[in-house]
Design a protein around this motif. Sequence first.
Motif: not given
Length: 370
Positions: A162-165, A169-172, A192-199, A327-334
Motif C-alpha cells: 500500500p505504501l508503494a501505491s 499515485y501521489l507522484s502521478l 486514500l484506500d491504500k493509506a487506510n490499509r497502511l494505517e 489476505s493482504t487486503n483483510s488479513g489481521g494479526a490475530g
Amino acid sequence: MIKYRKQIVISLFVIVIVWYLLDKLSNGFVLDYIANNFTNVYEYTDAQGILHQVSKPDWENIKFYTLILTALLTAGCVYLIKYNADKKSKSDKADLIHQLEMELTAFRDGKEYLQMSEELAPIDSLLMQIRNKEDKQIQTIEKQTQQKNDLISYLAHDMKTPLASVIGYLSLLHDVKDIPKEQNDAYIQIALDKANRLESLIDEFFDITRFNLHDIVISRGKIQMRFLFEQLREQFYPIMLKQHKEIILDMPEDLVYYGDGDKLARAFNNILKNAISYSYEETKIFIECHQDEHTLTLYFHNQGDEIPKQKLDMIFEKFYRLDKARSTNSGGAGLGLAIAKEIVEAHDGTIRAESSMKETVFIVTLPMKI
C-alpha cells in the motif's frame, strides 16, 4: 517384634557374659551371694538325735530378684531396640534428604532423574506435574514467539504494497498536471484506500509489538451501552457502506453497565471488526442484548463461512488467524479476539463463539456489578 529378635537374644547373651565376668572377677562372690540369698538353711534333729541341715529355696527373695532382673532385662532390651531404631531412622532420614537434594538439583538443572523411593513418591509426582506444566508453557511461548516473528515479517512486507501505491499515485498526481477530473478522483480514492490499509497494518504492528497478556487494570464507571454501540456503528459506517452491510442494534436505550468503558469499547470494536471481515457482502450484523439481575449478555450475529468446531476456541488465542492464506487486503494479526477475551475476563466475564452454516455468533457474558 520379630525383626528385633536378634537384638533381644544378643542382649540376653551379653547380660549372661557380664554376670559370668563379674563372678570371675569377684572370686565367686556373685554366685555365693546368689546362693546365700536364694536359699535358707534349716536344722533339725531326728529320732536318733542326729543333727541335720536342709537347704530350701527362699521363694520370697527369688521372686523379688527375678522381678528386678526381669525389669532390668526388659529395660535393656527396650533401650537397645530404641537405640537401633533411632539410628536406623536417622540413617534413613539422611538418605532421603540426600536423595531429595539430588533429585531437586537434577530438576533445577533440567536433567533426567531416577524414580524416587516410595516415601518421596508424592514429591516425585508433584515435580513431574511442575515439569510437564513448565514444558507446555515453554512450548506455548516458543510457538507464540515464532508466530509473532512471522507476523511481524508478513506485516512489514505487506506495508510495502500500500505504501508503494500511495507514493506512486501521489507522484502521478503531482507530476501530471492535466489529468482529467474523473481520473484524478479515481487516483485520489485509490491512494486514500491504500493509506487506510497502511494505517490498519501499522495499528496491527503496534498491537503485536506491545501486546502481552499481563493483568489488565480495570477502572469501572457507568457506561451507556446503547450510546457506546452507536459510536461503534458510526465508526464502521464507511466500511459497511462500501461492502453494503449494516449493523442492527437491539438493546434498550437506557441500558447502563458498570465497567471500564474504554477497554470494553476496544473489546467490542475487535469483535465487530472480526464479524465485518468474515461476513458476506450485503448482509446484516445483529447486536442484541439480554439483561437480568445478575448478568448482561451480548450477542454478535454475522452471516459468513462456518467456523469448524475444533477451531472455535483457537480463534481466541494470540496470533491465531482463521485465514491461513493471509489476505493482504483483510488479513489481521490475530490479536483482536485475544485482546477482547482478556478485557472481558478482566471484567470477570466470558466470551465464546458458536458457528453453523447459517451464522456465527459471538456471545459475551458480563456480571452485573454495582
